[in-house]
Scaffold this motif. Sequence first.
Motif, PDB file in Angstrom:
ATOM      1  N   ALA A   1       9.743  21.112  51.081  1.00 23.86           N
ATOM      2  CA  ALA A   1      11.113  21.447  51.474  1.00 23.86           C
ATOM      3  C   ALA A   1      12.031  21.505  50.260  1.00 23.86           C
ATOM      4  O   ALA A   1      12.888  22.397  50.157  1.00 23.86           O
ATOM      5  CB  ALA A   1      11.624  20.421  52.480  1.00 23.86           C
TER       6      ALA A   1
ATOM      7  N   CYS B   1      13.423  25.270  50.018  1.00 20.97           N
ATOM      8  CA  CYS B   1      14.787  25.375  50.549  1.00 20.97           C
ATOM      9  C   CYS B   1      15.824  25.679  49.474  1.00 20.97           C
ATOM     10  O   CYS B   1      16.891  26.206  49.768  1.00 20.97           O
ATOM     11  CB  CYS B   1      15.169  24.086  51.280  1.00 20.97           C
TER      12      CYS B   1
ATOM     13  N   ARG C   1       5.562  30.963  51.462  1.00 19.30           N
ATOM     14  CA  ARG C   1       6.903  30.828  52.030  1.00 19.30           C
ATOM     15  C   ARG C   1       6.860  31.011  53.542  1.00 19.30           C
ATOM     16  O   ARG C   1       7.505  30.269  54.294  1.00 19.30           O
ATOM     17  CB  ARG C   1       7.828  31.870  51.392  1.00 19.30           C
TER      18      ARG C   1
ATOM     19  N   TRP D   1       8.101  28.019  56.332  1.00 19.12           N
ATOM     20  CA  TRP D   1       9.239  28.178  57.235  1.00 19.12           C
ATOM     21  C   TRP D   1       8.835  28.200  58.703  1.00 19.12           C
ATOM     22  O   TRP D   1       9.697  28.258  59.579  1.00 19.12           O
ATOM     23  CB  TRP D   1      10.029  29.436  56.868  1.00 19.12           C
ATOM     24  N   GLN D   2       7.548  28.101  58.980  1.00 18.69           N
ATOM     25  CA  GLN D   2       7.091  27.995  60.366  1.00 18.69           C
ATOM     26  C   GLN D   2       6.740  26.552  60.739  1.00 18.69           C
ATOM     27  O   GLN D   2       6.015  26.315  61.702  1.00 18.69           O
ATOM     28  CB  GLN D   2       5.899  28.923  60.610  1.00 18.69           C
TER      29      GLN D   2
ATOM     30  N   TRP E   1      13.016  21.217  61.488  1.00 21.80           N
ATOM     31  CA  TRP E   1      14.314  21.677  61.986  1.00 21.80           C
ATOM     32  C   TRP E   1      14.506  21.503  63.491  1.00 21.80           C
ATOM     33  O   TRP E   1      15.607  21.736  63.988  1.00 21.80           O
ATOM     34  CB  TRP E   1      14.513  23.146  61.613  1.00 21.80           C
TER      35      TRP E   1
ATOM     36  N   ARG F   1      19.905  22.697  60.612  1.00 23.49           N
ATOM     37  CA  ARG F   1      19.472  22.967  59.235  1.00 23.49           C
ATOM     38  C   ARG F   1      20.678  23.063  58.311  1.00 23.49           C
ATOM     39  O   ARG F   1      21.680  23.708  58.643  1.00 23.49           O
ATOM     40  CB  ARG F   1      18.663  24.271  59.181  1.00 23.49           C
TER      41      ARG F   1
ATOM     42  N   HIS G   1      15.079  32.135  63.635  1.00 26.25           N
ATOM     43  CA  HIS G   1      14.190  31.075  63.182  1.00 26.25           C
ATOM     44  C   HIS G   1      13.915  30.092  64.304  1.00 26.25           C
ATOM     45  O   HIS G   1      12.762  29.725  64.575  1.00 26.25           O
ATOM     46  CB  HIS G   1      14.833  30.359  61.981  1.00 26.25           C
TER      47      HIS G   1
ATOM     48  N   PHE H   1       9.103  36.401  59.036  1.00 32.25           N
ATOM     49  CA  PHE H   1       8.684  35.376  58.089  1.00 32.25           C
ATOM     50  C   PHE H   1       8.199  35.937  56.754  1.00 32.25           C
ATOM     51  O   PHE H   1       8.139  35.214  55.759  1.00 32.25           O
ATOM     52  CB  PHE H   1       7.612  34.482  58.714  1.00 32.25           C
TER      53      PHE H   1
ATOM     54  N   GLY I   1      13.322  36.042  56.453  1.00 32.48           N
ATOM     55  CA  GLY I   1      13.370  34.672  56.946  1.00 32.48           C
ATOM     56  C   GLY I   1      14.660  33.943  56.641  1.00 32.48           C
ATOM     57  O   GLY I   1      15.586  34.492  56.032  1.00 32.48           O
TER      58      GLY I   1
ATOM     59  N   TRP J   1      15.465  31.830  54.525  1.00 30.66           N
ATOM     60  CA  TRP J   1      15.828  31.550  53.133  1.00 30.66           C
ATOM     61  C   TRP J   1      16.914  32.491  52.629  1.00 30.66           C
ATOM     62  O   TRP J   1      17.618  32.166  51.686  1.00 30.66           O
ATOM     63  CB  TRP J   1      14.584  31.680  52.241  1.00 30.66           C
TER      64      TRP J   1
END
Length: 312
Positions: free
Chosen positions: A34, A38, A82, A86-87, A92, A127, A247, A303, A307, A309
Amino acid sequence: MATLQLSRPAANSILLTGPLHPETPPLALMPLLAELFCHQPSLRDVMLDTGCTDEFAVTLVRMGIMGRRIATANGWRLGCSRAVFWQQPQLWLPTPGVSGVATEYVMSHGRRHPRRAPQPQGVVYQRYLPRQGCTFTLRVANIRRDLPLFHAWMNMDRVHRFWTLAGKREAHAAYLQAQIDDAGVLPLMGEFDGEPFAYFEVYWAKEDRLAPFYAAQDFDRGCHLLVGNSRHASKGKTIAWMRAVSHYVFLDDSRTQRLVGEPHIDNVRFISHLQNQGFAKLKEFDFPHKRAALLMLEREVFFEQHGPWGEE
């Protein structure tokens, strides 16, 4: 856990090397990933070269923490892209999603679809947005807490233009309660640092009025929305919440492969926003009450290319 050495074999990748403690719990790697992903939106890959055992490497991949393992002379090198990072729903989603709910089919309103789990309560997604310097939250709507704002927003001219629900407080209370009671819909309030700014209705497309107009899959979801508080209408925040809502929907159920939308064809600005965030416009069609555009966002596209980010 360990002292790892960081290097960059390429501009958008990181390699961490060093031995891990034999008793390192797999989830202990999540804060490390993270911290890297992130705060570095362009980072696409993190490799971990620790000489770990095959058992530990398999566990990390099966848990979804790492995406792949590669044999080396010293053990195993692990890779997390990445898209894989994020999955991770546990980062989150304060409450469990519905991916683990067994698929059992039922009929409602003449439509066959999977039985849906009861709605959650409270905060479902949260988040921190580094670029915006604030926290985005989605929580389930509550009549006592949210009716005054919901009523005020629905009576705004710009909201009524597309929702056509301007009216009395009692009518809005009944409408909102109906969404809360419906397992096929999840009514959510969006907040920045605790201040409500938008209302979202996340729905299962198979049970929605949209289903007859395209080949809806069992776990397709869509979202109706309105932004009531224009104080948060900056371009950066708009992109941030649009990506955050997508997301959340994809994290809530890993079986959801497509997110759909059916905005009014006259809502040109919103359609443009959706297309810029990866939605493809498939066609125009006629509801009984409006001419709409059918838009669709695929999980892989989100993704890999659009995504959370990218907040600006």
